[in-house]
Design a protein around this motif. Sequence first.
Motif, PDB file in Angstrom:
ATOM      1  N   SER A  95      55.685 -40.445 -72.609  1.00 23.52           N
ATOM      2  CA  SER A  95      55.812 -41.147 -73.821  1.00 23.52           C
ATOM      3  C   SER A  95      54.257 -41.181 -74.206  1.00 23.52           C
ATOM      4  O   SER A  95      53.683 -42.112 -73.564  1.00 23.52           O
ATOM      5  CB  SER A  95      56.723 -42.405 -74.204  1.00 23.52           C
ATOM      6  N   THR A 110      58.897 -47.181 -75.933  1.00 19.48           N
ATOM      7  CA  THR A 110      59.691 -46.159 -75.126  1.00 19.48           C
ATOM      8  C   THR A 110      60.951 -46.504 -74.607  1.00 19.48           C
ATOM      9  O   THR A 110      61.766 -45.412 -74.407  1.00 19.48           O
ATOM     10  CB  THR A 110      58.493 -45.469 -73.954  1.00 19.48           C
ATOM     11  N   ALA A 132      54.432 -44.385 -70.034  1.00 17.03           N
ATOM     12  CA  ALA A 132      54.138 -44.710 -71.726  1.00 17.03           C
ATOM     13  C   ALA A 132      52.668 -44.921 -71.706  1.00 17.03           C
ATOM     14  O   ALA A 132      51.958 -46.163 -71.250  1.00 17.03           O
ATOM     15  CB  ALA A 132      54.934 -45.906 -72.117  1.00 17.03           C
TER      16      ALA A 132
END
Length: 153
Positions: A95, A110, A132
Motif C-alpha cells: 500500500s 491499509t 504500507a
Amino acid sequence: MSVYDRLKALGIELPSVSAPAAAYVPFVRTGNLVFLSGHIAKRDGKPWVGKLGLDTDTATGKLAARAIAIDLLGTLQAAVGGDLNKVERIVKVMSLVNSTGEFTEQHLVTNGCSELLAEVFGADKGAHARSAFGVAQVPMGACVEIELIAQVA
C-alpha cells in the motif's frame, strides 16, 4: 461459505477490470501466482483525491483502501478466469498512502483493504504479508494505491 456468498452478504458487487492508465497490464500470472498492478482509490469512478494528514483523515483513507480492495477483487476475478474460489491465498499487499511527512497511520489506512480481504477469503486464505508506505504523491492525486499478489489454483 464460498467467496461469492461472502461478497453477497457484504453487499459487494465486483467491478470489471479497469483499462490501464499507462503502459502496463492489470495483472500478470506466472505459475500459481498472480501479480495485480497497483489500483488507485476511486470514488464515483474518479480518482479519490487527497493527502492523509492534510485534507484526508485516517478513517476516510481506510474507506478508500476498502474501495481499492473491491477493485482488486474484480481484477483478481478476471485473472483467475472468473472464479475467485480458485484463490488459494492472498500472499502480499503493498500500500502506498499519499501522506504528509508527519502522518504515521499508513498501517491503519491499509487495514481497510486487509480487513476486507480477510472477510471475503476467511482468516486463513485472506491473511497476508503486507507493507504500507507513506509517499509524497500517488498518480492522479489519489489518496491511496494498493497492489496485490495471490496464490491461485
